[in-house]
Design an enzyme around this catalytic site. Structure first.
Site, PDB file in Angstrom:
ATOM      1  CG  ASN A  42      38.585  62.072 -17.537  1.00 27.37           C
ATOM      2  OD1 ASN A  42      39.770  62.061 -17.820  1.00 27.37           O
ATOM      3  ND2 ASN A  42      37.953  63.177 -17.218  1.00 27.37           N
ATOM      4  CG  ASP A  43      34.851  64.096 -18.692  1.00 23.10           C
ATOM      5  OD1 ASP A  43      35.018  63.216 -17.853  1.00 23.10           O
ATOM      6  OD2 ASP A  43      34.784  65.302 -18.413  1.00 23.10           O
ATOM      7  CE1 TYR A 102      41.961  69.034 -16.112  1.00 24.22           C
ATOM      8  CE2 TYR A 102      40.282  70.237 -14.907  1.00 24.22           C
ATOM      9  CZ  TYR A 102      41.410  69.448 -14.910  1.00 24.22           C
ATOM     10  OH  TYR A 102      41.973  69.073 -13.721  1.00 24.22           O
TER      11      TYR A 102
HETATM   12  C1  FRU Z   1      34.454  65.481 -15.412  1.00 21.21           C
HETATM   13  C2  FRU Z   1      35.632  66.433 -15.320  1.00 21.21           C
HETATM   14  C3  FRU Z   1      35.354  67.742 -16.040  1.00 21.21           C
HETATM   15  C4  FRU Z   1      36.727  68.222 -16.380  1.00 21.21           C
HETATM   16  C5  FRU Z   1      37.426  66.939 -16.721  1.00 21.21           C
HETATM   17  C6  FRU Z   1      38.902  66.903 -16.417  1.00 21.21           C
HETATM   18  O1  FRU Z   1      34.829  64.157 -15.255  1.00 21.21           O
HETATM   19  O2  FRU Z   1      35.986  66.686 -13.972  1.00 21.21           O
HETATM   20  O3  FRU Z   1      34.600  68.669 -15.290  1.00 21.21           O
HETATM   21  O4  FRU Z   1      36.760  69.120 -17.445  1.00 21.21           O
HETATM   22  O5  FRU Z   1      36.775  65.919 -15.991  1.00 21.21           O
HETATM   23  O6  FRU Z   1      39.464  65.719 -16.867  1.00 21.21           O
END
Ligand code: FRU
Length: 481
Positions: A42-43, A102
């Site tokens: 993800n991010d 995270y």
């Molecule tokens: C955004 C999010 C962040 C978090 C992360 C966890 O996509 O929800 O707020 O830190 O992904 O993977």
């Protein structure tokens, strides 16, 4: 060495090697985008340039293509074309980050990397994990060499954040201004108001809360992944709000990413936010992050995906044990009081064979497997472009509306649109299973996944007086960890 860290490292490699063949069987593996070697991404995190190399970290769950405990994966590059897959680098190996390392950011200072991230902890018990049961700890890693990331310090716990917040405080982004350090974090308060917390520090270790930044009218219950940047002397707050209802053609995704211009002094209560603008109008864009490189470019990378979409649309790549990717990097500029996005110029070196066309009415062409298409519109007339028999891009000059829609190869993705007074040019990057469309030099952007069949390459264009260039696009060169 921490025993969990040691074993996680081994397991991630084992997983990658076990599923390598299966992952690589997938035609829809992308050619010029960063993907998880296996599992879920993800991010984008911790983006920076350090000692001549770009560091692109990302949220990484190698063991499950539908997500799981988050680590930080890493790719490095000197030119955005030749990459090294450095594997997983930051693990959830401490009591204060045991349910996920995270999102967060990196500040390069005095030849060291200062990495700030959120340690997610979920306590056992009868909790809703919003008002109780969750720890969101702010953690610092200092790396001297850009290779070792085990030197962790716990900086802030829930009790160090202001009162009246839920347990949701995360995603520290740190920047320096006039020799002082600032940190923004995304938050949700007990009244379910999304907001940003601003902290200040002199030494990157001791942080003092100094202000809350929020909109006049409530705009969602949680603001994730804040990024406060200065561009052409304007302060801009980019963030990803959750809890926004669709408003006609706006806010059609489950969650958004967009920005506010900030007027006044955001370090005091004397500031005003502009209207919120979505950065990207496609189906797959979220949680972007920026950094400034040594060429003074502000470069934005987004997650080409969204959380919690599984009931709306899907990615068949999960059958091959992987899901999601990062967008191509885009340089940010301001034009006509709007943030515009321009694909970084390095991507031009992936251009191969070129085709040119002057289109009077229609063009049907067997384009390429992966390509960049540029269309110049002599007049802002209607047009329709069908890519690989399933992605439909069209402009109506009467409605002043641009739309992107999909048939079944969108896997549930339907239609997204934006108002556009006139169309001057369109630039689209088509990878094996993604499209990124830049309209009017990046004034509006649509990013989306889609899943055409392997042998379908046709593009079908109708419109008047169009100048068209199509470049075949080559692949990133990625070396393993
Ligand atoms: C955004 C999010 C962040 C978090 C992360 C966890 O996509 O929800 O707020 O830190 O992904 O993977």
């Amino acid at each position: 060495m921490n025993a969990l860290n040691r074993d996680f490292k081994k397991l991630v490699k084992l997983y990658k090697n076990t599923f390598k063949e299966k992952v690589n069987e997938d035609y829809h593996r992308l050619k010029f985008h960063l993907m998880p070697p296996v599992g879920w991404l993800n991010d984008p995190n911790g983006l920076c340039e350090f000692k001549g190399k770009y560091y692109i970290f990302y949220q990484y769950s190698p063991f499950d293509s539908n997500g799981g405990t988050k680590f930080w994966g890493l790719y490095t590059t000197k030119d955005f074309i030749n990459w090294k897959d450095e594997g997983a680098k930051i693990f959830s190996d401490q009591p204060y980050d045991c349910h996920g390392a995270y999102s967060g950011s990196t500040l390069v200072h005095n030849d060291k990397m200062y990495i700030f991230y959120t340690g997610n902890v979920k306590n056992i018990g009868n909790h809703d994990y919003i008002n109780s049961g969750r720890e969101h700890n702010t953690i610092l890693i200092v790396s001297e060499d850009g290779e070792n990331f085990e030197n962790k310090t716990l900086l802030m716990r829930n009790s160090d954040y202001p009162d009246n917040l839920t347990c949701h405080v995360r995603d520290p982004k740190v920047f320096i201004e006039n020799d002082k350090f600032y940190m923004v974090q995304g938050a949700r308060d007990k009244q379910n108001v999304g907001q940003i917390l601003l902290f200040e520090s002199h030494d990157l270790k001791n942080w003092k809360f100094i202000n809350t930044i929020k909109s006049k009218e409530i705009f969602g219950y949680m603001w994730e992944c804040p990024d406060l940047i200065k561009l052409e002397n304007k302060n801009i707050l980019i963030m990803s709000p959750q809890g926004i209802e669709p408003d006609d053609i706006k806010y059609n995704n489950i969650y958004q990413t967009g920005y506010y211009f900030i007027e006044g002094d955001y370090k005091t209560s004397n500031y005003k936010l502009s209207d919120f603008n979505e950065i990207d109008r496609g189906f797959d864009f979220y949680a972007s992050q920026t950094f400034v490189d040594s060429k003074k470019r502000t470069i934005l990378i987004g997650w080409m995906g969204l959380p919690d979409i599984q009931d709306l649309y899907t990615n068949p790549t999960t059958e091959y044990h992987w899901q999601h990717a990062l967008t191509i990097p885009r340089e940010l500029k301001i034009n006509n009081n709007k943030l515009i996005q321009i694909p970084i110029c390095e991507l031009e070196s992936l251009r191969k064979t070129k085709k040119d066309f002057k289109v009077e009415k229609t063009l049907v062409d067997e384009a390429f497997d992966t390509f960049e298409i540029n269309i110049d519109f002599e007049k802002s007339n209607d047009f329709k472009l069908i890519i690989k028999k399933g992605a439909i891009l069209e402009y109506s000059s009467e409605e002043k509306l641009f739309s992107l829609s999909f048939n079944e190869i969108g896997f549930g993705r339907t239609k997204r649109s934006c108002k556009l007074e006139r169309i001057e040019n369109l630039r689209a990057f088509v990878d094996t299973s993604s499209i990124e469309i830049f309209l009017n030099n990046g004034e509006e952007v649509f990013t989306s996944r889609f899943y055409p069949d392997k042998n379908v390459r046709e593009i079908n264009l109708t419109g008047e007086n169009l100048k068209v260039e199509i470049y075949e696009m080559g692949s990133f060169n990625i070396k393993g960890d």
